[in-house]
Design a protein around this motif. Structure first.
Motif, PDB file in Angstrom:
ATOM      1  N   GLU A 169     -30.124   3.842  10.248  1.00  0.00           N
ATOM      2  CA  GLU A 169     -30.797   2.713   9.612  1.00  0.00           C
ATOM      3  C   GLU A 169     -32.295   2.732   9.895  1.00  0.00           C
ATOM      4  N   ALA A 170     -32.693   3.380  10.986  1.00  0.00           N
ATOM      5  CA  ALA A 170     -34.113   3.427  11.366  1.00  0.00           C
ATOM      6  C   ALA A 170     -34.825   4.646  10.803  1.00  0.00           C
ATOM      7  N   PHE A 171     -34.133   5.426   9.956  1.00  0.00           N
ATOM      8  CA  PHE A 171     -34.720   6.650   9.417  1.00  0.00           C
ATOM      9  C   PHE A 171     -35.054   6.489   7.934  1.00  0.00           C
ATOM     10  N   SER A 172     -36.206   6.976   7.548  1.00  0.00           N
ATOM     11  CA  SER A 172     -36.584   7.018   6.132  1.00  0.00           C
ATOM     12  C   SER A 172     -37.795   7.940   5.984  1.00  0.00           C
ATOM     13  N   SER A 173     -37.547   9.236   5.997  1.00  0.00           N
ATOM     14  CA  SER A 173     -38.649  10.186   5.924  1.00  0.00           C
ATOM     15  C   SER A 173     -38.156  11.540   5.426  1.00  0.00           C
ATOM     16  N   LYS A 174     -38.957  12.172   4.586  1.00  0.00           N
ATOM     17  CA  LYS A 174     -38.626  13.522   4.133  1.00  0.00           C
ATOM     18  C   LYS A 174     -39.041  14.562   5.161  1.00  0.00           C
ATOM     19  N   ARG A 175     -39.662  14.102   6.255  1.00  0.00           N
ATOM     20  CA  ARG A 175     -40.141  15.017   7.293  1.00  0.00           C
ATOM     21  C   ARG A 175     -39.186  15.123   8.471  1.00  0.00           C
ATOM     22  N   LEU A 176     -38.072  14.372   8.428  1.00  0.00           N
ATOM     23  CA  LEU A 176     -37.138  14.379   9.544  1.00  0.00           C
ATOM     24  C   LEU A 176     -35.751  14.840   9.117  1.00  0.00           C
ATOM     25  N   VAL A 177     -35.146  15.658   9.968  1.00  0.00           N
ATOM     26  CA  VAL A 177     -33.734  16.001   9.836  1.00  0.00           C
ATOM     27  C   VAL A 177     -33.054  15.503  11.099  1.00  0.00           C
TER      28      VAL A 177
ATOM     29  N   ARG B 162     -18.844  11.704   5.575  1.00  0.00           N
ATOM     30  CA  ARG B 162     -19.536  10.438   5.804  1.00  0.00           C
ATOM     31  C   ARG B 162     -20.865  10.650   6.535  1.00  0.00           C
ATOM     32  N   LEU B 163     -20.875  11.564   7.496  1.00  0.00           N
ATOM     33  CA  LEU B 163     -22.112  11.860   8.218  1.00  0.00           C
ATOM     34  C   LEU B 163     -23.158  12.447   7.277  1.00  0.00           C
ATOM     35  N   ARG B 164     -22.729  13.393   6.465  1.00  0.00           N
ATOM     36  CA  ARG B 164     -23.688  14.033   5.556  1.00  0.00           C
ATOM     37  C   ARG B 164     -24.204  13.046   4.514  1.00  0.00           C
ATOM     38  N   LYS B 165     -23.320  12.163   4.053  1.00  0.00           N
ATOM     39  CA  LYS B 165     -23.742  11.142   3.089  1.00  0.00           C
ATOM     40  C   LYS B 165     -24.792  10.225   3.696  1.00  0.00           C
ATOM     41  N   SER B 166     -24.750  10.083   5.021  1.00  0.00           N
ATOM     42  CA  SER B 166     -25.726   9.248   5.734  1.00  0.00           C
ATOM     43  C   SER B 166     -26.931  10.057   6.200  1.00  0.00           C
ATOM     44  N   HIS B 167     -27.061  11.280   5.677  1.00  0.00           N
ATOM     45  CA  HIS B 167     -28.214  12.156   5.959  1.00  0.00           C
ATOM     46  C   HIS B 167     -28.225  12.664   7.394  1.00  0.00           C
ATOM     47  N   ILE B 168     -27.046  12.874   7.955  1.00  0.00           N
ATOM     48  CA  ILE B 168     -26.932  13.427   9.302  1.00  0.00           C
ATOM     49  C   ILE B 168     -26.398  14.851   9.207  1.00  0.00           C
ATOM     50  N   SER B 169     -27.117  15.781   9.803  1.00  0.00           N
ATOM     51  CA  SER B 169     -26.675  17.167   9.848  1.00  0.00           C
ATOM     52  C   SER B 169     -25.685  17.304  10.996  1.00  0.00           C
ATOM     53  N   THR B 170     -24.512  17.833  10.707  1.00  0.00           N
ATOM     54  CA  THR B 170     -23.478  17.917  11.733  1.00  0.00           C
ATOM     55  C   THR B 170     -22.933  19.338  11.835  1.00  0.00           C
TER      56      THR B 170
ATOM     57  N   SER C 183     -33.842  11.808   5.061  1.00  0.00           N
ATOM     58  CA  SER C 183     -33.499  10.392   4.847  1.00  0.00           C
ATOM     59  C   SER C 183     -34.526   9.696   3.962  1.00  0.00           C
ATOM     60  N   ASP C 184     -35.292  10.452   3.196  1.00  0.00           N
ATOM     61  CA  ASP C 184     -36.326   9.850   2.355  1.00  0.00           C
ATOM     62  C   ASP C 184     -35.715   8.862   1.367  1.00  0.00           C
ATOM     63  N   GLU C 185     -36.439   7.788   1.076  1.00  0.00           N
ATOM     64  CA  GLU C 185     -35.908   6.777   0.158  1.00  0.00           C
ATOM     65  C   GLU C 185     -35.837   7.286  -1.269  1.00  0.00           C
ATOM     66  N   ASP C 186     -36.665   8.267  -1.607  1.00  0.00           N
ATOM     67  CA  ASP C 186     -36.628   8.888  -2.931  1.00  0.00           C
ATOM     68  C   ASP C 186     -35.621  10.037  -2.894  1.00  0.00           C
ATOM     69  N   THR C 187     -34.557   9.916  -3.673  1.00  0.00           N
ATOM     70  CA  THR C 187     -33.480  10.907  -3.627  1.00  0.00           C
ATOM     71  C   THR C 187     -33.963  12.321  -3.961  1.00  0.00           C
ATOM     72  N   ILE C 188     -35.037  12.442  -4.727  1.00  0.00           N
ATOM     73  CA  ILE C 188     -35.573  13.766  -5.062  1.00  0.00           C
ATOM     74  C   ILE C 188     -35.961  14.531  -3.803  1.00  0.00           C
ATOM     75  N   TRP C 189     -36.498  13.799  -2.817  1.00  0.00           N
ATOM     76  CA  TRP C 189     -36.982  14.446  -1.595  1.00  0.00           C
ATOM     77  C   TRP C 189     -35.990  14.349  -0.439  1.00  0.00           C
ATOM     78  N   GLN C 190     -34.716  14.096  -0.766  1.00  0.00           N
ATOM     79  CA  GLN C 190     -33.682  14.130   0.261  1.00  0.00           C
ATOM     80  C   GLN C 190     -33.115  15.535   0.448  1.00  0.00           C
ATOM     81  N   ASP C 191     -33.523  16.453  -0.401  1.00  0.00           N
ATOM     82  CA  ASP C 191     -33.125  17.856  -0.279  1.00  0.00           C
ATOM     83  C   ASP C 191     -34.201  18.583   0.527  1.00  0.00           C
ATOM     84  N   LEU C 192     -33.885  18.960   1.765  1.00  0.00           N
ATOM     85  CA  LEU C 192     -34.873  19.595   2.635  1.00  0.00           C
ATOM     86  C   LEU C 192     -35.402  20.892   2.037  1.00  0.00           C
ATOM     87  N   ALA C 193     -34.541  21.670   1.383  1.00  0.00           N
ATOM     88  CA  ALA C 193     -34.983  22.934   0.788  1.00  0.00           C
ATOM     89  C   ALA C 193     -36.053  22.683  -0.277  1.00  0.00           C
TER      90      ALA C 193
END
Length: 396
Positions: free
Chosen positions: A180-188, A258-266, A281-291
Motif C-alpha cells: 500500500e505504501a508503494f507507487s513507483s516505476k523505479r522500485l521492484v 496474488r503476490l504478482r498481482k500486487s506487484h510483488i516479485s516472488t 507499482s507505478d499508478e500508470d499501468t503502462i509503466w508497471q512493466d519493468l522491461a
C-alpha cells in the motif's frame, strides 16, 4: 587556419552518427560489515582514510568477493552478510561491475539508518568517485525499513535507474498490505527471503534483492538487447528453498498469482526455483512493466547523448540528430525490441519564439515489444469429426 590564396578543403560528417545503447549493468550495493570501520576499509584498499565513507567499484563480482572476504579474515570479523550478498549475485553467472557504498553499523539503530541513507545517497556521485554509475541499486537486510526504501526510491528516481527492495512480512497477506505504501516505476519489491548455501557452507535465508539484481544483469548481458527482456520466470541459481511457502498452481488463483498481482516479485517452485514478477507499482499501468521502463530508459539515455553533440552548434546540425535517432530506432525494430516508431519535430512547440531562442522539440513515439504476461488456452469440444468416426467403423 585557411589560406588566403589557393585551394582549401574541409572534411565533415554528412551521415548519421551511430548511437550505442548501454549494454552493461553495474550493480550498486549499500552494505556494511559489523566491526569494520572506515579506516579498516580504506587501509585494505590501499588508501588513506578520509572523512567520507568509502565507495569502491570492482570490475566483477569475484574481485568484490575477494576484497570483502580478505577484509573479514584480516580483521577477524564475523559478519558475512555482505559476502553472502555478493555470492547471490555471483551464483547468477554474471560478470559485471559491482559498486559497494560502505557504511558503518552503529549500536544505535537510528545512527545506522542515517548511515545507510547516506551510503545510498553516495550512489549519485559514484560516477565521479569510481568511474561507474549503477543501473541497479540494492540495500539487502535493510531495505525493508521505510526510510531506507524511501531513499532508494528517491535516488533511483533522480538517476533514472531501478532499485530493488525486500519486504518484511510473515505471510502473504502482510506482504500484500505492505505494498500500500508503494507507487513507483523505479522500485521492484521482493518477498520472501530464499535459502542458499552461504559463504560459510551453511544453509541460510537471504533477501531476494541481490539475486534479482544478478538475474537482471544476466538477462541484460545474455543478448545484445537483453535489457528489453524480463528477468521473470528464470531459474534462480543457488536457491534451495524459501522462508515462507508460496503456493503456485498453474492456471489457478494462488499465493504466487496474488503476490504478482500486487506487484510483488516472488519465488516459485516449478522446474526449479524461479523468479516470478517483473512488475513495478507505478499508478500508470503502462509503466508497471519493468522491461518497458528499462527499455525506454536506455533508449532515452542513448538519444540524449547523441543529441548533446548538437548543443551550441548551428541549428542545421539538428537534421543529423533526427537521422541518428531514426537509425537507432530502426535498428531496435529490426532486433524485435520495438514494434514501431515515429520521429518528428513538434509543430506546436517549435514556435518562432522558441526557434529564435534556440529551443527545439523532437517527438519520439515508439512501442516496445511487450512481455507476455498471460496466455489463455481455450479447449473446445466439437463433434464435427463424428462422420470420420462412422466411416472408419464402417470400413473395419
Amino acid at each position: 587556419m585557411a589560406a588566403n590564396y589557393g585551394v582549401n578543403f574541409n572534411i565533415s560528417n554528412g551521415a548519421a552518427s551511430p548511437i550505442k545503447v548501454q549494454s552493461d549493468t553495474p550493480i550498486g550495493i549499500a552494505g556494511a560489515i559489523k566491526g569494520a570501520s572506515k579506516e579498516m576499509i580504506y587501509t585494505k584498499a590501499g588508501y588513506e582514510s578520509v572523512e567520507a565513507m568509502p565507495i569502491f567499484a570492482f570490475s566483477n563480482v569475484s574481485k568484490a568477493k575477494e576484497f570483502v572476504n580478505d577484509l573479514i579474515k584480516e580483521n577477524n570479523l564475523q559478519d558475512f552478510r555482505l559476502l553472502d550478498t555478493l555470492e547471490c549475485i555471483n551464483l547468477q553467472n554474471v560478470s559485471n561491475v559491482i559498486i559497494i557504498s560502505f557504511f558503518e553499523e552503529s549500536e544505535e539503530s537510528e545512527n545506522t539508518l542515517t548511515n545507510i541513507v547516506n551510503a545510498i545517497e553516495a550512489f549519485k556521485k559514484a560516477k565521479h568517485k569510481t568511474g561507474f554509475s549503477p543501473d541497479l541499486i540494492i540495500a539487502p537486510y535493510y531495505s525493508h525499513e521505510a526510510g531506507v526504501k524511501a531513499k532508494l526510491e528517491s535516488v533511483a528516481s533522480s538517476m533514472n535507474i531501478t532499485a530493488i527492495v525486500d519486504l518484511y512480512a510473515t505471510n502473504v497477506g502482510e506482504a500484500i498490505n505492505t505494498m500500500e505504501a508503494f507507487s513507483s516505476k523505479r522500485l521492484v519489491a521482493a518477498w520472501p527471503q530464499v535459502q542458499i548455501l552461504n559463504s560459510q557452507g551453511k544453509y541460510a535465508y537471504v533477501p531476494q534483492s541481490p539475486i534479482i539484481a544478478g538475474l537482471i544483469a544476466h538477462t541484460d548481458g545474455d543478448t545484445e538487447y537483453g535489457f528489453s527482456d524480463s528477468y521473470s520466470n528464470r531459474v534462480m541459481n543457488g536457491v534451495t528453498g524459501v522462508e515462507h511457502f508460496i503456493d503456485f498452481v498453474m492456471g489457478e488463483d494462488c499465493d504466487a498469482d496474488r503476490l504478482r498481482k500486487s506487484h510483488i516479485s516472488t519465488c516459485i517452485l516449478c522446474e526449479g526455483y524461479r523468479s516470478w514478477g517483473g512488475e513495478t507499482s507505478d499508478e500508470d499501468t503502462i509503466w508497471q512493466d519493468l522491461a518497458r521502463v528499462r527499455t525506454f530508459d536506455r533508449i532515452a539515455i542513448a538519444a540524449q547523448k547523441a543529441s548533446f553533440k548538437a548543443i551550441d552548434k548551428k541549428a542545421s546540425e539538428l537534421y543529423f540528430i533526427k537521422i541518428s535517432v531514426e537509425e537507432l530506432l530502426r535498428d531496435l525494430k529490426g532486433a524485435k525490441v520495438l514494434i514501431g516508431y515515429e520521429v518528428s519535430w513538434d509543430e506546436e512547440r517549435n514556435t518562432n519564439a522558441n526557434i529564435s531562442a534556440g529551443k527545439f522539440y523532437l517527438n519520439i513515439k515508439m512501442m516496445n515489444n511487450p512481455i507476455v504476461k498471460q496466455i489463455t488456452l481455450e479447449l473446445i469440444y466439437s463433434d464435427e469429426w463424428a462422420d470420420d468416426l462412422v466411416k472408419s467403423i464402417s470400413e473395419s
